[in-house]
Write a protein that holds these residues in place. Structure first.
Motif, short mmCIF file in Angstrom:
data_model
loop_
_atom_site.label_atom_id
_atom_site.label_comp_id
_atom_site.label_asym_id
_atom_site.label_seq_id
_atom_site.Cartn_x
_atom_site.Cartn_y
_atom_site.Cartn_z
N THR A 25 -45.64 5.87 22.25
CA THR A 25 -46.64 4.87 22.63
C THR A 25 -47.89 5.52 23.23
OG1 THR A 25 -45.42 4.53 24.69
CG2 THR A 25 -45.08 2.91 22.94
N LYS A 26 -47.76 6.78 23.64
CA LYS A 26 -48.95 7.49 24.11
C LYS A 26 -49.84 7.85 22.91
CE LYS A 26 -49.92 11.89 25.98
NZ LYS A 26 -49.27 13.16 26.22
N HIS A 27 -49.20 8.22 21.80
CA HIS A 27 -49.98 8.72 20.65
C HIS A 27 -50.35 7.64 19.64
CE1 HIS A 27 -49.85 13.15 21.19
NE2 HIS A 27 -48.85 12.83 21.98
N PHE A 28 -49.53 6.60 19.53
CA PHE A 28 -49.73 5.63 18.45
C PHE A 28 -49.75 4.20 18.99
CE2 PHE A 28 -47.74 9.30 16.54
CZ PHE A 28 -48.56 9.54 15.46
N GLY A 29 -50.59 3.38 18.38
CA GLY A 29 -50.59 1.96 18.71
C GLY A 29 -49.78 1.19 17.68
N GLY A 30 -49.92 -0.12 17.70
CA GLY A 30 -49.34 -0.92 16.62
C GLY A 30 -48.01 -1.55 16.93
N VAL A 31 -47.30 -1.02 17.96
CA VAL A 31 -45.98 -1.58 18.28
C VAL A 31 -46.09 -2.53 19.48
CG1 VAL A 31 -43.76 -0.97 19.31
CG2 VAL A 31 -44.50 0.16 17.24
N ASP A 32 -45.50 -3.71 19.35
CA ASP A 32 -45.64 -4.75 20.37
C ASP A 32 -44.45 -4.86 21.31
OD1 ASP A 32 -48.24 -6.08 19.41
OD2 ASP A 32 -47.05 -5.93 17.59
N LYS A 33 -43.28 -4.36 20.92
CA LYS A 33 -42.11 -4.36 21.81
C LYS A 33 -41.27 -3.13 21.48
CE LYS A 33 -40.82 -9.23 22.64
NZ LYS A 33 -39.79 -10.25 22.39
N VAL A 63 -46.48 -1.19 26.81
CA VAL A 63 -45.70 -1.93 25.80
C VAL A 63 -44.38 -2.37 26.45
CG1 VAL A 63 -44.75 -1.92 23.47
CG2 VAL A 63 -46.70 -0.45 24.02
N GLU A 64 -44.04 -3.63 26.24
CA GLU A 64 -42.85 -4.18 26.88
C GLU A 64 -41.56 -3.50 26.37
OE1 GLU A 64 -42.59 -8.44 26.36
OE2 GLU A 64 -40.70 -8.50 27.43
N VAL A 65 -40.65 -3.20 27.29
CA VAL A 65 -39.37 -2.57 26.94
C VAL A 65 -38.26 -3.60 27.08
CG1 VAL A 65 -37.70 -0.76 27.56
CG2 VAL A 65 -40.16 -0.31 27.76
N ILE A 66 -37.40 -3.70 26.09
CA ILE A 66 -36.27 -4.64 26.13
C ILE A 66 -34.97 -3.85 26.17
CG2 ILE A 66 -35.25 -6.70 25.03
CD1 ILE A 66 -38.38 -6.84 25.39
N PRO A 67 -34.26 -3.87 27.29
CA PRO A 67 -32.97 -3.17 27.33
C PRO A 67 -31.94 -3.89 26.47
CG PRO A 67 -33.79 -3.67 29.56
CD PRO A 67 -34.59 -4.49 28.59
N GLN A 68 -31.20 -3.11 25.70
CA GLN A 68 -30.16 -3.70 24.84
C GLN A 68 -28.78 -3.31 25.35
OE1 GLN A 68 -28.95 -2.10 20.93
NE2 GLN A 68 -29.74 -4.00 20.05
N MET A 69 -27.82 -4.25 25.23
CA MET A 69 -26.46 -3.91 25.63
C MET A 69 -25.48 -4.25 24.51
SD MET A 69 -25.83 -7.19 27.85
CE MET A 69 -27.43 -7.73 27.37
#
Ligand SMILES: Cc1cc2nc3c(=O)[nH]c(=O)nc-3n(C[C@H](O)[C@H](O)[C@H](O)COP(=O)(O)O)c2cc1C
Length: 335
Positions: A25-33, A63-69
């Motif tokens: 996310t430091k180098h590239f944009g385009g991702v929302d989650k 960019v929002e982070v979603i923890p997965q379990m």
């Protein structure tokens, strides 16, 4: 085409680590989650210790982070969700998609999909006891894509914030084709915001699914991004750089990840192991993936690794996803 699709980075155990997400996310944009690879066994003492620091970062480079379990224990899921909420996360994700037999045989991951009553019982215990958004990532079924119909009825009766479906069944692992017809059946009966996942490797793939799935605006992409980190920006029409400039940017990106892994691993050689997994995908953006992979895979010291990377960027052309070499591999080897 939707003018503003949202693109989510799919979770990959061992690859889309905290470090990868941070540097990406430091180098590239385009991702929302960003979705974390799954946490599991979270009720055992110290089981979160190794990745505990991750819970201090509900966003990475904004960019929002979603923890997965991954769990079939309602108490454990509830505790995890409430813990994440306290740490400032806005959403948690439940993994009902993992296809590996050692997981699925215990009715965990996609192994729970043939048992919609069990899914319902767990949700019944979890949802009233949490206030963080609860999303689900699943497949169309484990044995058969019919399973999604009964599952949708269960999901619909709970407050699920988003449902991502990888449009395969568990038994397929990553082989064979995605099943768009069955995914559409799920859309038709869903009352939950839906996310499509599976086999988006190029802009053309995206346009094909986008044309066929006009209800869908949110897309989760995995291998396509690992192969070509520019893919989300390409899809959004945000790449102006030519192929040589792209290659230079990717060189900086992969070098930053390498340095970050070295730091994280206190300069132990396992840093190279972690990054080789990523090269298993990234190689398919270069003109000769096999030679690229062989050069990188055989390295066993930092010096050799750095030499190999310099050689790759000097000797092979960066084609990105438009070279379509990963697609060819997955069609011919069926993986
Ligand atoms: C090595 C590997 C690790 C994965 N780890 C996870 C995981 O931790 N959680 C999850 O929900 N999916 C996981 N997946 C599945 C991916 O997130 C994604 O759903 C799948 O690759 C299909 O999307 P794609 O065609 O865009 O790659 C993994 C897949 C692979 C190949």
């Amino acid at each position: 085409m939707n003018s503003k699709p949202l693109i989510y980075l799919a979770p990959f155990q061992g690859i889309t680590t905290y470090t990868y997400r941070e540097v990406y996310t430091k180098h590239f944009g385009g991702v929302d989650k960003l979705f974390t690879p799954f946490f599991t066994g979270i009720q055992k003492p110290n089981s979160l210790a190794k990745r505990a620091f991750e819970f201090n970062f509900p966003t990475q480079n904004k960019v929002e982070v979603i923890p997965q379990m991954l769990s079939k224990d309602a108490d454990e899921i509830t505790r995890f969700a409430n813990f994440c909420e306290k740490k400032g996360f806005k959403e948690v994700n439940w993994n009902l998609g993992c296809p590996y037999p050692r997981v699925a045989n215990k009715k965990r991951g996609s192994g729970m999909l043939p048992y919609p009553d069990m899914v319902g019982e767990i949700l019944n215990q979890v949802i009233p006891n949490i206030s963080i958004k609860f999303s689900i990532k699943c497949r169309l079924g484990y044995f058969s894509d019919d399973e999604i119909i009964a599952l949708m009825r269960v999901y619909n009766s709970f407050n699920i914030s988003e449902l991502t479906i990888h449009a395969r069944i568990g038994k397929q692992l990553y082989t064979g084709d995605v099943n768009i017809g069955a995914f559409k059946k799920a859309i038709a009966i869903s009352t939950i915001p839906m996310v499509y996942n599976g086999d988006i490797f190029t802009i053309d793939d995206f346009e094909k699914y986008n044309d066929g799935l006009f209800e869908i605006n949110n897309w989760m992409i995995g291998r396509g991004i690992l192969v070509d980190p520019f893919l989300p920006m390409r899809i959004k029409g945000q790449v102006d750089a030519n192929l040589v400039e792209q290659s230079e940017k990717v060189y900086k990106f992969i070098t930053d990840i390498y340095l970050a892994y070295r730091k994280k691993n206190n300069d132990k050689l396992q840093a190279i192991g972690a990054i080789k997994e990523l090269w298993g995908y990234l190689a398919y953006s270069f003109s000769d993936p096999h030679k690229v992979l062989n050069s990188i895979k055989k390295t066993s010291s930092f010096d050799k690794y750095e030499e190999a990377v310099a050689y790759v960027f000097k000797e092979f052309d960066w084609l990105g996803s438009e070279g379509r070499l990963y697609e060819k591999k997955s069609k011919s080897h069926n993986i």
